[in-house]
Design a protein around this motif. Sequence first.
Motif, PDB file in Angstrom:
ATOM      1  N   ASP A 307       0.584  -0.892  -0.216  1.00 36.13           N
ATOM      2  CA  ASP A 307       0.049  -0.511   0.274  1.00 36.13           C
ATOM      3  C   ASP A 307       0.698   1.603   0.197  1.00 36.13           C
ATOM      4  O   ASP A 307       1.135   1.823   1.170  1.00 36.13           O
ATOM      5  CB  ASP A 307      -0.379  -0.179   1.358  1.00 36.13           C
ATOM      6  CG  ASP A 307      -1.839   0.697   1.390  1.00 36.13           C
ATOM      7  OD1 ASP A 307      -2.131   1.351   0.469  1.00 36.13           O
ATOM      8  OD2 ASP A 307      -2.753   1.015   2.740  1.00 36.13           O
ATOM      9  N   ASN A 309       0.614   4.771  -0.056  1.00 35.81           N
ATOM     10  CA  ASN A 309       0.792   5.298  -0.106  1.00 35.81           C
ATOM     11  C   ASN A 309      -0.143   5.309   1.414  1.00 35.81           C
ATOM     12  O   ASN A 309      -1.174   6.197   1.314  1.00 35.81           O
ATOM     13  CB  ASN A 309      -0.549   6.200  -1.361  1.00 35.81           C
ATOM     14  CG  ASN A 309      -1.793   5.474  -1.132  1.00 35.81           C
ATOM     15  OD1 ASN A 309      -1.841   4.424  -0.937  1.00 35.81           O
ATOM     16  ND2 ASN A 309      -2.949   5.880  -2.032  1.00 35.81           N
ATOM     17  N   ASP A 311      -2.956   4.491   2.120  1.00 33.12           N
ATOM     18  CA  ASP A 311      -4.580   5.001   2.325  1.00 33.12           C
ATOM     19  C   ASP A 311      -4.938   3.624   3.232  1.00 33.12           C
ATOM     20  O   ASP A 311      -6.494   3.147   3.061  1.00 33.12           O
ATOM     21  CB  ASP A 311      -4.729   5.705   1.653  1.00 33.12           C
ATOM     22  CG  ASP A 311      -5.134   4.618   0.315  1.00 33.12           C
ATOM     23  OD1 ASP A 311      -4.619   3.619   0.072  1.00 33.12           O
ATOM     24  OD2 ASP A 311      -6.029   5.554  -0.953  1.00 33.12           O
ATOM     25  N   ALA A 313      -5.977   0.898   1.813  1.00 38.91           N
ATOM     26  CA  ALA A 313      -6.817   0.294   0.342  1.00 38.91           C
ATOM     27  C   ALA A 313      -5.507   0.190  -1.069  1.00 38.91           C
ATOM     28  O   ALA A 313      -4.561   1.234  -1.005  1.00 38.91           O
ATOM     29  CB  ALA A 313      -7.632   1.329  -0.580  1.00 38.91           C
ATOM     30  N   ASP A 318      -1.133   2.695  -5.810  1.00 40.89           N
ATOM     31  CA  ASP A 318      -0.089   1.748  -5.332  1.00 40.89           C
ATOM     32  C   ASP A 318       0.417   0.509  -6.535  1.00 40.89           C
ATOM     33  O   ASP A 318       1.134  -0.063  -6.469  1.00 40.89           O
ATOM     34  CB  ASP A 318      -1.297   0.658  -4.515  1.00 40.89           C
ATOM     35  CG  ASP A 318      -1.420   1.722  -3.790  1.00 40.89           C
ATOM     36  OD1 ASP A 318      -0.908   2.454  -2.839  1.00 40.89           O
ATOM     37  OD2 ASP A 318      -2.964   1.059  -3.342  1.00 40.89           O
TER      38      ASP A 318
HETATM   39 CA   LIG Z   1      -2.961   2.801  -1.353  1.00 36.37          CA
END
Ligand SMILES: [Ca+2]
Length: 388
Positions: A307, A309, A311, A313, A318
């Motif tokens: 992941d 960044n 976040d 998700a 990504d």
């Molecule tokens: Ca992400």
Amino acid sequence: MMTKTLISAGLAACLGLATPQAALAQSATPTLSGQKPLIVGHRGASGYRPEHTLESYKLAIEQGADFIEPDLVATKDGVLIARHEPVMSGTTDIATRPEFASRKTTRKLDGVETTDWFAGDFTLAEIKTLRAKQAFADRDQSHNGKYEVPTLQEIIALAKSESARLGRTIGLYPEVKHSIFHAAIGLPIEDRLLDALKAAGWTEKSSPVIIQSFETANLKYLRGKTQVRLSQLVDADDVDKDGDIVLAAPFDKPYDFVVTGDKRSFKDLVTAEGLKEVATYADIVAPWKPYLMAGKQVLGDDGKPQDLNKDGAIDERDRVLLPPSDVVKNAHAVGLLVHSWTFRSEPKRLASDFKGDPAAEYKAYLALGIDGLFSDFPDAAVKARDGK
Ligand SMILES: [Ca+2]
């Protein structure tokens, strides 16, 4: 296919690092014609308005799109209208209309059992009572319920009146949707489209029209009937963790290949050999953009995608861009223009390299020498192309 580079050795080295900024630092590969890349308002300005409405097309024109893009399906009474699919629940309020509740049905659409309301079961008068809605749940819903489903005739009239008003030619990039399906229900699209284009005075290669399709047999048929430009769309199902194209039915091959037992897939259309054949009947090849440059996931020690960044998700953000393929170079070598799709501004739809900035994505793909692109956000596309 993904490892070859297109441009100078220096730029290739930079692109090997997979940074779009590096691509921008160098002079971009020119388009085949040497002219500015074409900006096509995808389903209008569908990032802002319910897709395939006159209001969406009009906004795309206001935002500077060179062409607007209606997808065409046929009504029961044989009128061509603009919808992304022959089914209507995703883009109109039909599911909320009690008078049409009993008309929901199941049909086979390119081999897939599909339950919905089909445009071919409704007259134009019935469809005109519907109102369009935004197809993407994460986009502005405030225009839902306001706009009609337009006919091809109305869209041609809009392009002509806007061209006259603005003093620049607005082109039309109609897509023949599901050609074999429409022929099978007795509502073939191609000749109806040609009749409408003829009535509009658009029959030449120089006419402001490009006809597109994911199928090949209908484009070959059209080649024998019209001089207007033809564009071969090239689809796929997905991109895997390594950035390789994934083919899965019904997005693995043109549906006419399924019907005729042709073993080739969409991937085969964009090999050097495949492009040479496409060039015998089409003017343009229009692959999904990962065929030109894709992103891979970064796998952790557990083998799962990281992941990037953080976040919580996993999405486009990504993925890390890979070097470009040689599709643009090979297409240009056989005289085919390259158009690609679909460019979208939402950060979650942009690879990590672009850092949430859609302009960076446009510039990276334009640097490959593509001749045109389809965008849901024509304002951002025009701005990036024109360097403003
Ligand atoms: Ca992400």
